[in-house]
Design a protein around this motif. Structure first.
Motif, mmCIF file in Angstrom:
data_model
loop_
_atom_site.group_PDB
_atom_site.id
_atom_site.type_symbol
_atom_site.label_atom_id
_atom_site.label_comp_id
_atom_site.label_asym_id
_atom_site.label_seq_id
_atom_site.Cartn_x
_atom_site.Cartn_y
_atom_site.Cartn_z
ATOM 1 N N TYR A 294 -6.435 -7.453 2.426
ATOM 2 C CA TYR A 294 -5.527 -6.756 3.341
ATOM 3 C C TYR A 294 -5.942 -6.999 4.796
ATOM 4 O O TYR A 294 -5.125 -7.358 5.638
ATOM 5 C CB TYR A 294 -5.539 -5.253 3.023
ATOM 6 N N ALA B 236 12.766 -13.031 3.292
ATOM 7 C CA ALA B 236 11.709 -13.440 2.361
ATOM 8 C C ALA B 236 10.477 -12.548 2.449
ATOM 9 O O ALA B 236 9.403 -12.911 1.979
ATOM 10 C CB ALA B 236 11.339 -14.895 2.604
ATOM 11 N N ILE C 59 10.279 -15.108 -2.880
ATOM 12 C CA ILE C 59 9.133 -15.236 -1.969
ATOM 13 C C ILE C 59 8.605 -13.848 -1.600
ATOM 14 O O ILE C 59 7.406 -13.585 -1.641
ATOM 15 C CB ILE C 59 9.522 -16.044 -0.709
ATOM 16 N N ALA C 60 9.528 -12.946 -1.278
ATOM 17 C CA ALA C 60 9.147 -11.577 -0.895
ATOM 18 C C ALA C 60 8.325 -10.913 -2.002
ATOM 19 O O ALA C 60 7.315 -10.242 -1.733
ATOM 20 C CB ALA C 60 10.391 -10.753 -0.589
ATOM 21 N N GLU C 61 8.758 -11.102 -3.235
ATOM 22 C CA GLU C 61 8.071 -10.507 -4.385
ATOM 23 C C GLU C 61 6.649 -11.064 -4.515
ATOM 24 O O GLU C 61 5.701 -10.323 -4.792
ATOM 25 C CB GLU C 61 8.900 -10.816 -5.644
ATOM 26 N N ARG D 65 8.602 -17.548 -9.289
ATOM 27 C CA ARG D 65 8.509 -16.507 -10.332
ATOM 28 C C ARG D 65 7.571 -16.945 -11.456
ATOM 29 O O ARG D 65 6.853 -16.125 -12.019
ATOM 30 C CB ARG D 65 9.911 -16.160 -10.845
ATOM 31 N N GLU E 12 14.209 -13.253 -2.128
ATOM 32 C CA GLU E 12 13.627 -12.191 -2.962
ATOM 33 C C GLU E 12 12.409 -12.706 -3.708
ATOM 34 O O GLU E 12 11.406 -12.006 -3.848
ATOM 35 C CB GLU E 12 14.688 -11.665 -3.934
ATOM 36 N N LEU F 152 -9.603 -6.342 -2.604
ATOM 37 C CA LEU F 152 -8.245 -6.085 -2.119
ATOM 38 C C LEU F 152 -8.251 -5.589 -0.685
ATOM 39 O O LEU F 152 -7.356 -5.916 0.101
ATOM 40 C CB LEU F 152 -7.528 -5.087 -3.029
ATOM 41 N N SER F 153 -9.264 -4.813 -0.340
ATOM 42 C CA SER F 153 -9.281 -4.315 1.029
ATOM 43 C C SER F 153 -9.624 -5.444 2.003
ATOM 44 O O SER F 153 -9.068 -5.516 3.101
ATOM 45 C CB SER F 153 -10.185 -3.078 1.096
ATOM 46 N N LEU G 156 4.734 -12.281 -2.072
ATOM 47 C CA LEU G 156 3.899 -11.753 -0.986
ATOM 48 C C LEU G 156 3.439 -10.340 -1.336
ATOM 49 O O LEU G 156 2.270 -9.979 -1.162
ATOM 50 C CB LEU G 156 4.669 -11.716 0.342
ATOM 51 N N PHE G 157 4.373 -9.553 -1.822
ATOM 52 C CA PHE G 157 4.105 -8.149 -2.159
ATOM 53 C C PHE G 157 3.097 -8.057 -3.306
ATOM 54 O O PHE G 157 2.081 -7.367 -3.203
ATOM 55 C CB PHE G 157 5.449 -7.510 -2.549
ATOM 56 N N GLU G 158 3.355 -8.770 -4.383
ATOM 57 C CA GLU G 158 2.506 -8.652 -5.581
ATOM 58 C C GLU G 158 1.130 -9.284 -5.387
ATOM 59 O O GLU G 158 0.131 -8.774 -5.874
ATOM 60 C CB GLU G 158 3.197 -9.274 -6.794
ATOM 61 N N MET H 60 -0.641 -9.346 -2.849
ATOM 62 C CA MET H 60 -1.508 -8.432 -2.100
ATOM 63 C C MET H 60 -2.276 -7.512 -3.050
ATOM 64 O O MET H 60 -3.279 -6.919 -2.666
ATOM 65 C CB MET H 60 -0.671 -7.591 -1.126
ATOM 66 N N GLY H 61 -1.797 -7.384 -4.292
ATOM 67 C CA GLY H 61 -2.435 -6.456 -5.224
ATOM 68 C C GLY H 61 -3.087 -7.100 -6.435
ATOM 69 O O GLY H 61 -3.658 -6.402 -7.277
ATOM 70 N N MET I 199 13.552 -7.600 1.413
ATOM 71 C CA MET I 199 13.775 -7.647 -0.040
ATOM 72 C C MET I 199 12.710 -6.866 -0.814
ATOM 73 O O MET I 199 12.632 -6.978 -2.025
ATOM 74 C CB MET I 199 13.808 -9.103 -0.509
ATOM 75 N N ILE J 86 -0.990 -16.004 -0.068
ATOM 76 C CA ILE J 86 -1.677 -14.714 0.072
ATOM 77 C C ILE J 86 -2.964 -14.825 -0.734
ATOM 78 O O ILE J 86 -2.933 -14.942 -1.951
ATOM 79 C CB ILE J 86 -0.809 -13.550 -0.466
ATOM 80 N N LEU K 297 3.752 -20.004 2.208
ATOM 81 C CA LEU K 297 3.087 -18.699 2.241
ATOM 82 C C LEU K 297 3.210 -17.979 0.897
ATOM 83 O O LEU K 297 2.341 -17.183 0.539
ATOM 84 C CB LEU K 297 3.696 -17.836 3.362
ATOM 85 N N ARG L 270 0.835 -1.220 0.000
ATOM 86 C CA ARG L 270 0.000 0.000 0.000
ATOM 87 C C ARG L 270 0.859 1.256 0.000
ATOM 88 O O ARG L 270 0.542 2.242 -0.659
ATOM 89 C CB ARG L 270 -0.919 0.005 1.224
#
Lengths: 268, 263
Positions: free
Chosen positions: B255, A197, B130-132, B90, B128, B251-252, B134-136, B138-139, A201, B162, B158, A175
Motif C-alpha cells: 500500500y 479502468a 483492469i480496475a478489478e 481475468r 472493469e 500488504l501494508s 488493481l483493486f484485488e 492490492m489485497g 468501476m 500492482i 499496470l 481498504r
C-alpha cells in the motif's frame, strides 16, 4: 468545455443559452430549474462539481476537504505549468476534483465530484491524492463514499505519476471496502481511460446518467486501429447496462432520491 | 550499442518494441522449471496475449503471468501482438487468487503496447477488468514481483503491475501514454514522438529516480543469457526478502509503495 450548450454564441451575459443538440434557445434560469437538462430535447448538460454538490447534498451540510491541494509539475513537462495556470483561471477551480463530507437524505457520507472544466477531469497527482485522502478518512470514520466521475483519462503531462494514481486510489478503495464500507459511483459524461479502468468501476454499486459516454479506449482510436464500424450507442450508459457493467441508469432528477435510498438501505 | 547513458529515450522505446526482443514467454522458458500453462478465465475465453501457469523457480513453486506477443506472424495474430483483452486480465486474476490460496509467490512479466483496443474488448468491460485487477492485487496475500521486460503501456501494463517489487530491464520503458500518442495530442504531430519520449521520462533510470521502481537489470554489453540470469537472481532475492514479512507487513508495504507517489 461547454458541453452541448453553446453559451458563447448568445452573448456574454449568459442568460440565454443554445442547445447544440436541438439548436433551440433556453434561459439559464430555466435550465438550472430543470437540473441542467435541455427543456426542449432532454439532453444532459455536463455539470460543474459545485452545481452537482448543490443538487445532491442536503442544504448547508457540505464541508470541503483539501480545497487548496494542488499538484506540482512532477516531470517538468514542457508548458505544463502554463497549462495549469490557464486551467485554474478558466475553471475557477484549483484542481479537477472537489472532495468533502455532506449529508444526503440525512445520512452522512464522503463525496468526491470530478469536474470536466479542469483539463477534462484528467487524473493528475492532486486528483489522485485528494481522492485517496477522502477514502482514507472515510475508512477511519466508517463513512460511505459517493463519487461522481467525469474524466478524459490520464493527465499525460504528469507521465508515470498520473498512471500511478490509478494504483494509489485503488489501494485506498480496497481498504475502505475491506472495512465493510459502501462505495457508490455515479458515472457521468464522459468517463473514460484510466478513471474507468480504476475507481469508476470499483464501486459496490455503479450508477450511470442516461446517455453518458463511458469506456476505456477512445471511440476514434478504436475505429482507426481496427477499421471496424462502431455500433450505434457504442460506449453509452445503455450499452454498458446491456453488457452488465452498470447497476442502474438513473435520471438526473431522481439521482438524489436513489442515492439517499441506497444509503438508507446500507445504514448500520 | 552505445553506453547506457548515451541512449536517447526514444531509442530505448524502439529497443523495448524491437521484434527481436524477448518477451514473457522467453523468460518462462529460461527461468521456470516444469512450467505448466493454464488457460482461460472461466468466464468467457482464453486470451493468448497472456500466458499464465505454475512451475518451479529454483525449486520454489511459483505462479507466473506473462504478456507475450509471439514471434511469427501467425503467432502474433493469435496473441494480438501482446495486447491483452479483458479475459486475459481475468485469467491473470484467477491464477493470482489460486496462487494466494496455495501460498505461492507471483511473478508478472509485462511487455505490451497496452490493453487491446477494440469493440469486443469494450463490450466485455476492458476498463472493469483492469480496475478489478488493481483493486484485488492490492489485497493478494503472497508476494508479487512485476518485471517490465518490454514496453509498459499504460493501464494495460499496470493491470499486472500492482506489486511488492517492480523491476525493469534497462531498455524497457513504462509510460502513461505512447510517445506517438502524446505527441499527436499535445503537439498535433506524431512525428515529434522522440521529443515526447524525452519529456515523458519513461526510461528505467527515470522511474528508478522517481522511486516508482525498485531495481534495474543492466542490459548494455550483456547477452540475453546473462540478462536472464541476472533477472532470475534478482527475482529470487526479492521473493526471499518478501517472504520473511508477515501478510500484514507485506500488504501494508505494498500500500505504502504506491501511496507515496505524487502530491
Amino acid at each position: 468545455m461547454k458541453g452541448i450548450f453553446d453559451f458563447l454564441k448568445i452573448g456574454a451575459d449568459k442568460t440565454e443559452v443554445l442547445c447544440k443538440k436541438c439548436g433551440k434557445e433556453t434561459s439559464r434560469a430555466k435550465l438550472e430549474e430543470n437540473y441542467m437538462i435541455c427543456p426542449e430535447c432532454g439532453a444532459y448538460l455536463r455539470m460543474g462539481a459545485y452545481e452537482r454538490l448543490e443538487m445532491i447534498t442536503d442544504k448547508d451540510t457540505f464541508e470541503e476537504s483539501d480545497k487548496d491541494l494542488k499538484g506540482g509539475d512532477p516531470i517538468n513537462f514542457p508548458g505544463y505549468d502554463k497549462k495549469l495556470d490557464e486551467a485554474r483561471k478558466n475553471s475557477g477551480l484549483p484542481e479537477g476534483v472537489v472532495c468533502g463530507t455532506a449529508e444526503i437524505g440525512g445520512i452522512k457520507c464522503a463525496l468526491f465530484v470530478m469536474d470536466s472544466k479542469f483539463m477534462m477531469g484528467s487524473m493528475g497527482s492532486a486528483v489522485g491524492e485528494k481522492i485517496t485522502r477522502l477514502f482514507e478518512n472515510a475508512t477511519k470514520q466508517k463513512l460511505p463514499v459517493v463519487g461522481f466521475t467525469t474524466s478524459g483519462g490520464a493527465r499525460m503531462q504528469e507521465g508515470i505519476f498520473s498512471l500511478m494514481q490509478m494504483a494509489k486510489v485503488s489501494g485506498a478503495v480496497k481498504r475502505h471496502s475491506d472495512g465493510g464500507n459502501l462505495y457508490i459511483t455515479v458515472l457521468t459524461d464522459p468517463t473514460t481511460g484510466g478513471v474507468t479502468a480504476s475507481f469508476a468501476m470499483q464501486g459496490d454499486i455503479i450508477i450511470a446518467e442516461p446517455g453518458a459516454l463511458i469506456g476505456f479506449a477512445g471511440a476514434r482510436v478504436i475505429e482507426q486501429t481496427t477499421g471496424e464500424k462502431l455500433p450505434a450507442g457504442f460506449q453509452r450508459s445503455e450499452f454498458l447496462l446491456e453488457h452488465g457493467f452498470v447497476d442502474i441508469i438513473e435520471e438526473r432528477r431522481r439521482l438524489k432520491y436513489t442515492i439517499a435510498n441506497i444509503l438508507a438501505i446500507h445504514k448500520k | 550499442m552505445a553506453t547506457s547513458e548515451k541512449i536517447s529515450a526514444y531509442e530505448r522505446v524502439q529497443a523495448a518494441r524491437s521484434s527481436a526482443r524477448p518477451m514473457g514467454g522467453h523468460y518462462i522458458k529460461h527461468m521456470i522449471d516444469n512450467f505448466i500453462e493454464f488457460h482461460g478465465d472461466r468466464r468467457f475465453g482464453d486470451d493468448a496475449a497472456i500466458i499464465g501457469g505454475i512451475g518451479f523457480l529454483n525449486q520454489k513453486p511459483v505462479t507466473v503471468i506473462a504478456m507475450e506477443r509471439g514471434n511469427t506472424i501467425e503467432e502474433r495474430m493469435k496473441r494480438k501482438f501482446g495486447c491483452p483483452a479483458p479475459e486475459g486480465y481475468r485469467k491473470a486474476l484467477r491464477l493470482m487468487k489460486e496462487a494466494e490460496k496455495f501460498k505461492r509467490p507471483i511473478i508478472c512479466f509485462i511487455g505490451s503496447s497496452g490493453a487491446y483496443c477494440g469493440i469486443d474488448a469494450e463490450k466485455r468491460g476492458q476498463g472493469e477488468a483492469i480496475a478489478e485487477n488493481l483493486f484485488e492485487m492490492m489485497g493478494i496475500k503472497t508476494p508479487i514481483i512485476s518485471v517490465i521486460v518490454g514496453e509498459g503501456g499504460s493501464g494495460g501494463a499496470l493491470a499486472l503491475g500492482i506489486c511488492d517489487t517492480a523491476i525493469m530491464l534497462e531498455n524497457s520503458v513504462y509510460s502513461v501514454i505512447s510517445p506517438e500518442g502524446c505527441a499527436s495530442i499535445i503537439w498535433k504531430d506524431s512525428s515529434k514522438a522522440p521529443e515526447a519520449a524525452e519529456a515523458l521520462k519513461l526510461t528505467s533510470h527515470d522511474l528508478y529516480d522517481f522511486g516508482v521502481i525498485e531495481k534495474i537489470i543492466v542490459e548494455s554489453d550483456r547477452t540475453t543469457e546473462e540478462i536472464c540470469s541476472d533477472l532470475k537472481s534478482a527475482i529470487i532475492s526479492e521473493i526471499f526478502s518478501k517472504e520473511k514479512m508477515s501478510e500484514e507487513e507485506l500488504l501494508s508495504a505494498r500500500y505504502e509503495k504506491f501511496r507515496k507517489i505524487g502530491a
